[in-house]
Scaffold this active site. Structure first.
Site, mmCIF file in Angstrom:
data_model
loop_
_atom_site.group_PDB
_atom_site.id
_atom_site.type_symbol
_atom_site.label_atom_id
_atom_site.label_comp_id
_atom_site.label_asym_id
_atom_site.label_seq_id
_atom_site.Cartn_x
_atom_site.Cartn_y
_atom_site.Cartn_z
ATOM 1 N N GLN A 140 0.703 -1.219 -0.263
ATOM 2 C CA GLN A 140 0.392 -0.258 0.362
ATOM 3 C C GLN A 140 0.325 1.051 0.544
ATOM 4 O OE1 GLN A 140 -2.923 1.492 3.121
ATOM 5 N NE2 GLN A 140 -3.731 0.430 1.414
ATOM 6 N N CYS A 183 -6.747 7.523 4.688
ATOM 7 C CA CYS A 183 -5.985 7.410 5.285
ATOM 8 C C CYS A 183 -6.495 8.952 5.582
ATOM 9 C CB CYS A 183 -5.059 7.392 5.544
ATOM 10 S SG CYS A 183 -3.814 7.886 7.360
ATOM 11 N N ASN A 224 -14.847 -1.815 3.686
ATOM 12 C CA ASN A 224 -13.806 -2.229 4.456
ATOM 13 C C ASN A 224 -14.731 -1.292 5.350
ATOM 14 O OD1 ASN A 224 -11.627 0.147 5.552
ATOM 15 N ND2 ASN A 224 -11.396 -2.286 6.456
ATOM 16 N N GLY A 270 -9.492 -4.942 9.198
ATOM 17 C CA GLY A 270 -8.639 -4.408 10.257
ATOM 18 C C GLY A 270 -8.492 -4.784 11.409
ATOM 19 N N ARG A 271 -8.679 -3.887 12.206
ATOM 20 C CA ARG A 271 -8.694 -3.824 13.067
ATOM 21 C C ARG A 271 -9.332 -5.591 14.481
ATOM 22 N NH1 ARG A 271 -11.813 0.826 15.835
ATOM 23 N NH2 ARG A 271 -12.464 0.586 13.400
#
Length: 287
Positions: free
Chosen positions: A53, A83, A194, A217-218
């Site tokens: 990424q 982000c 996501n 992700g988390r």
């Protein structure tokens, strides 16, 4: 996932699932060009399939970085347009690029021309006062016209002012319905969802609803076995994976090599704390 999904984390996750696509931390294009490439881009072949990424907003820089990344063996180069951190905004990339789809198109066109690896995009549904139902379709159409066919969409807006990166992952409401609508509007695109997904059952439901992928992700970091332990069998129709103790045994050779090279145990084990999440003895394992 900056400072989380380093090479030790990814190798650990690969011991749990052999099929899930893993992503690196976001690396800026400038760092790839001017920094320590072996440290920033190096990985164990066992981590594959693996995507790099990148962050950036200058087409020429991103093209060079994509070419370098492909040379290291990455099969996918992903441009981060999601982000929201202040540091990323000050560099005019990340989620702020949702306001400049034409520039994103220029960036990915340059990356595609320079790299044999597939170029993909991770984005938000919009930022600040944008209307996602208007902004997101235009963004996808513009960037897809430049050659991108795969998008991972974080189903939240990003607020560039007033919210921290952590708050941007939790406070703006999730709009999964919009992501599903984008798949219906752009059936030729590969679209993953996501944001806020914390179980394999939820991931399966999104796939059954017509999406092409689910990015977690988390939850996959904090409770890795809960997400990845059955992923190969339930998502990829592969055979059963290892149990938790087998995962620990699989990590022993990597730990031994790392210590022999002068590394610290904590650099690996910090990523393994959640392996026994919810199991008897989990506290003892963390200790």
């Amino acid at each position: 996932m900056m400072d989380w999904t380093d090479r030790h984390c990814r190798l650990f996750h690969r011991q749990i699932s052999g099929r899930a696509l893993l992503y690196t931390e976001m690396v800026t294009a400038a760092a790839v060009i001017h920094g320590d490439r072996d440290r920033l881009l190096g990985f164990d072949a066992a981590e594959q399939p693996l995507a790099l990424q990148l962050g950036g907003s200058e087409p020429g820089e991103l093209a060079r970085a994509a070419r370098i990344g492909a040379g290291f063996g990455y099969g996918e180069i992903n441009l981060n347009v999601g982000c929201p951190s202040d540091r990323v905004q000050s560099g005019a990339f990340g989620a702020v690029l949702m306001e400049r789809p034409g520039l994103v198109a220029d960036c990915v066109a340059a990356m595609i021309a320079a790299s044999p690896a597939e170029v993909t995009v991770k984005c938000r549904i919009g930022v600040d006062d944008q209307v996602p139902e208007e902004v997101l379709p235009r963004f996808l159409e513009t960037v897809a016209a430049a050659g991108v066919t795969r998008f991972a969409i974080h189903a939240r807006k990003a607020w560039l002012q007033g919210l921290s990166p952590k708050e941007n992952r939790e406070i703006p409401p999730l709009d999964y319905a919009l992501v599903l609508a984008m798949k219906r509007a752009f059936p030729h695109l590969h679209i993953s969802v996501n944001g806020g997904i914390d179980s394999l059952a939820e991931a399966r439901a999104f796939l059954d609803a017509g999406l092409d992928g689910v990015m977690v992700g988390r939850a996959a970091y904090h409770a890795p076995f809960d997400i990845l332990g059955q992923a190969d069998a339930e998502i990829f129709d592969a055979g059963p994976g290892p149990d938790r103790l087998e995962v620990v045994e699989r990590m022993r050779p990597h730990v031994a090599r790392h210590l022999a090279a002068g590394g610290r145990l904590h650099q690996i084990t910090r990523h393994m704390l959640g392996l026994f999440h919810g199991q008897p003895g989990a506290r003892a394992w963390r200790r």
